[in-house]
Design an enzyme around this catalytic site. Structure first.
Site, PDB file in Angstrom:
ATOM      1  N   ARG A 148       6.710 -16.780 -29.087  1.00  0.00           N
ATOM      2  CA  ARG A 148       6.810 -17.789 -28.017  1.00  0.00           C
ATOM      3  C   ARG A 148       8.193 -17.723 -27.369  1.00  0.00           C
ATOM      4  NH1 ARG A 148       3.064 -19.902 -31.554  1.00  0.00           N
ATOM      5  NH2 ARG A 148       1.043 -20.045 -30.507  1.00  0.00           N
ATOM      6  N   GLU A 315      -6.914 -20.575 -35.453  1.00  0.00           N
ATOM      7  CA  GLU A 315      -7.200 -21.031 -34.095  1.00  0.00           C
ATOM      8  C   GLU A 315      -7.850 -19.942 -33.238  1.00  0.00           C
ATOM      9  OE1 GLU A 315      -3.825 -24.437 -33.522  1.00  0.00           O
ATOM     10  OE2 GLU A 315      -3.164 -22.383 -33.232  1.00  0.00           O
ATOM     11  N   TYR A 406       6.464 -28.496 -40.751  1.00  0.00           N
ATOM     12  CA  TYR A 406       6.522 -27.807 -39.457  1.00  0.00           C
ATOM     13  C   TYR A 406       7.824 -28.269 -38.786  1.00  0.00           C
ATOM     14  CZ  TYR A 406       2.137 -25.236 -39.048  1.00  0.00           C
ATOM     15  OH  TYR A 406       1.145 -24.305 -39.187  1.00  0.00           O
ATOM     16  N   ASP A 408       9.157 -27.520 -36.080  1.00  0.00           N
ATOM     17  CA  ASP A 408       9.167 -27.767 -34.632  1.00  0.00           C
ATOM     18  C   ASP A 408       8.918 -29.251 -34.355  1.00  0.00           C
ATOM     19  OD1 ASP A 408       6.680 -27.026 -35.789  1.00  0.00           O
ATOM     20  OD2 ASP A 408       5.764 -26.740 -33.819  1.00  0.00           O
ATOM     21  N   TRP A 456       7.767 -22.904 -35.224  1.00  0.00           N
ATOM     22  CA  TRP A 456       7.087 -22.448 -33.996  1.00  0.00           C
ATOM     23  C   TRP A 456       8.007 -22.741 -32.827  1.00  0.00           C
ATOM     24  CZ3 TRP A 456       3.026 -19.613 -35.194  1.00  0.00           C
ATOM     25  CH2 TRP A 456       2.367 -19.857 -36.403  1.00  0.00           C
ATOM     26  N   GLU A 458       7.684 -22.751 -29.306  1.00  0.00           N
ATOM     27  CA  GLU A 458       7.295 -23.050 -27.919  1.00  0.00           C
ATOM     28  C   GLU A 458       8.373 -23.832 -27.174  1.00  0.00           C
ATOM     29  OE1 GLU A 458       5.312 -23.457 -30.563  1.00  0.00           O
ATOM     30  OE2 GLU A 458       3.208 -23.049 -30.066  1.00  0.00           O
TER      31      GLU A 458
HETATM   32  C1  ACM Z   1      -0.761 -22.577 -36.975  1.00  0.00           C
HETATM   33  O1  ACM Z   1       0.069 -23.484 -36.929  1.00  0.00           O
HETATM   34  N1  ACM Z   1      -1.588 -22.372 -35.946  1.00  0.00           N
HETATM   35  C2  ACM Z   1      -0.879 -21.717 -38.101  1.00  0.00           C
END
Ligand code: ACM
Length: 541
Positions: A148, A315, A406, A408, A456, A458
């Protein structure tokens, strides 16, 4: 510096007592057989920070730092003994010795985290005593999404140093996604010629109306990867590469349109995706795709010695497969009953393919849907439930539930958090994260290999933004992954916070752009860039 300022805190510490041991220009270094990675690291890192030669010395010489393997210790365990005469680090393996050296660095104070001395001629005293320590889990990881937003090679090497400083030993490298393919594959040059670049980028959450109109991209050459893997190895970190299939593959389809569902959409018109979320544009479940990705994985296996290879699997919307006559014919031909089982067939193919080459497949918990491939392990991200189901079925699990780890997600509920998304997960929340759910029996819990925090990117457009989201929470996470702590509610967060005072000074010395305890500094804020906070926390399942 005392033994009470270590992060992660060790299992057992005796001392400090006496005057301590002074490291100075006369201090020698004796490295027993099998301890060369730590010898090299001590001279190159600690020696540079303190400008000490740590010249080779004789075994047992007074005034030395001695490193040795000790078969009576567990694999990653270490015993650090400091007397008035010197320092000895024993480790069950070379990795154990290395974690002991990381503890020694913390005992020397924040100056030991710089690249050169700020007070030349200063003496560095290590407190006397004994520390005995061993990790709770063998998998103590962090995942970095470089798709990302691309992290150039130097930034990856820097993160490896930061992981090692926190005794983390797995770097999950999320190399491919809809928004960019970051790994040079010699036989498919367009993956990086086309797939590593996008013309513009959504600025903020996907619901934001803002765009950054400059092109974004980058990739690692195979030599970059060899360097990253070798550097990680010198820090006793395993790099687990992730090539995400069959979803999160739009960058690959943009490069090679025949990989997509050509009987459903004009895949030649697809570009590398410029916004966030889950795209319907997924791989076509056919033999060409399998052969193509076998080619990719052949090169991946040459580059990454890791036993585990991550194939994503998360996903993957099934709309195009539902609409594709070719995919439906494949379902019929295979005799499977639906699109979930078709995905399962796809993943099983790579499970067998990797097993035949002596490796093991790991994927996100969606790979459980339609039946889990034999021998496959699961990264449990949609809460604990996938991990529980997998462990109960005898599969290995890495716990990384999005509700907890997570990074993020925002770390405070206030209005100044930059591009706030997800749940509020404070430093204290992460400190109270428990990787092994109570539902598992002792035998099932053995399948929890460990835990990792996922990053992540983004809404993290720069290395400073990554640092802000990751720190200080990675320090709390590292303690959870390393130590056997009491039940979450009984954990002594006040003690952890007290130790963090010393740790912030280490992070400052390392140049980490962490979130200060009082909230973001003005340049860490992103006023006007929309996020998507989630209120409340769903039940922990
Ligand atoms: C994920 O957070 N789509 C693994």
């Amino acid at each position: 510096m005392t033994f009470e300022q270590l992060i992660p805190a060790p299992a057992r510490a005796e001392g400090p007592g006496g005057d301590g041991f002074v490291l100075d220009a006369s201090t020698t270094l004796w490295a027993g057989p099998g301890t060369q990675t730590t010898e090299h690291w001590l001279r190159g890192t600690l020696g540079a920070a303190l400008r000490l030669p740590l010249a080779p010395g004789a075994e047992g010489a007074p005034g030395s730092v001695a490193l040795r393997l000790d078969s009576e210790l567990e694999a990653e365990a270490y015993r650090l003994t400091v007397t008035g005469d010197g320092v000895e680090i024993r480790g069950g393996t070379a990795a154990g010795v290395f974690w002991g050296a990381q503890t020694l660095r913390q005992l020397l104070g924040a100056a030991a985290f710089r690249r050169a001395p700020i007070a030349p001629g200063r003496e560095y005293t290590v407190p006397q005593g004994v520390i005995e320590d061993a990790p709770r889990f063998g998998w103590r990881g962090m995942m970095l999404d470089v798709s990302r937003h691309f992290t150039p090679k130097e930034g990856v090497l820097r993160y490896l140093d930061l992981l090692a400083a926190h005794k983390l030993n797995v770097f999950h490298f999320h190399l491919t996604d809809d928004q960019g393919w970051r790994l040079e594959i010699k036989r498919y040059p367009k993956l990086t010629e086309v797939g590593a670049w996008r013309s513009r980028t959504k600025w903020g959450h996907r619901q934001s109306e803002l765009w950054d109109e400059k092109p974004h991209g980058g990739f690692y050459t195979q030599d970059d990867i060899r360097e990253i893997v070798a550097y990680a190895d010198s820090l006793h970190i395993t790099v687990v590469p992730e090539i995400d299939i069959p979803g999160h593959s739009q960058a690959a389809i943009a490069a090679y349109p025949e990989l997509g569902n050509t009987d459903v959409i004009d895949t030649a018109a697809l570009g590398v995706w410029d916004t966030w979320g889950v795209t319907p544009n997924v791989l076509a479940p056919n033999d060409h795709t399998l052969r193509f990705y076998e080619g990719v994985f052949e090169e991946v296996l040459e580059l990454f010695p890791s036993t585990f290879i991550h194939v994503g699997g998360d996903e993957c919307p099934k709309e195009q497969w539902k609409d594709s006559a070719a995919a439906q014919a494949r379902i019929e031909e295979l005799g499977v009953s639906n699109e979930d089982e078709l995905q399962s067939w796809f993943i099983r193919h790579f499970d067998k393919w990797l097993s035949a080459r002596g490796r093991r497949l790991i994927g996100w918990d969606e790979i459980l849907e339609g039946g889990l491939a034999e021998g496959a392990a699961v990264s449990s991200w949609r809460g604990y439930s996938g991990g529980i189901a997998a462990a109960q079925a005898g599969h290995d699990v890495v716990m990384c539930p999005e509700q907890h780890v997570y990074l993020d997600h925002r770390q405070h509920g206030g209005p100044d958090e930059p591009v706030p998304i997800g749940w509020v997960r404070t430093l204290e929340d992460v400190y109270r994260f428990e990787p092994v759910p109570a539902q598992l029996s002792a035998e099932e819990a053995e399948h929890v290999l460990g835990t990792q925090a996922n990053v992540w990117t983004e809404v993290m457009e720069s290395h400073g933004r990554v640092d802000y989201q990751v720190f200080p929470r990675l320090a709390a996470f590292a303690e959870v992954a390393w130590r056997t702590l009491p039940a979450p509610a009984e954990r002594d967060f006040a003690d952890f916070e007290r130790r963090m005072t010393a740790h912030y000074a280490r992070l400052d010395a390392l140049g980490v752009d962490y979130r200060p305890p009082g909230g973001p500094l003005p340049w860490q804020q992103r006023p006007g860039v929309g996020g998507r906070p989630i209120e409340g926390l769903p039940p922990m399942v």
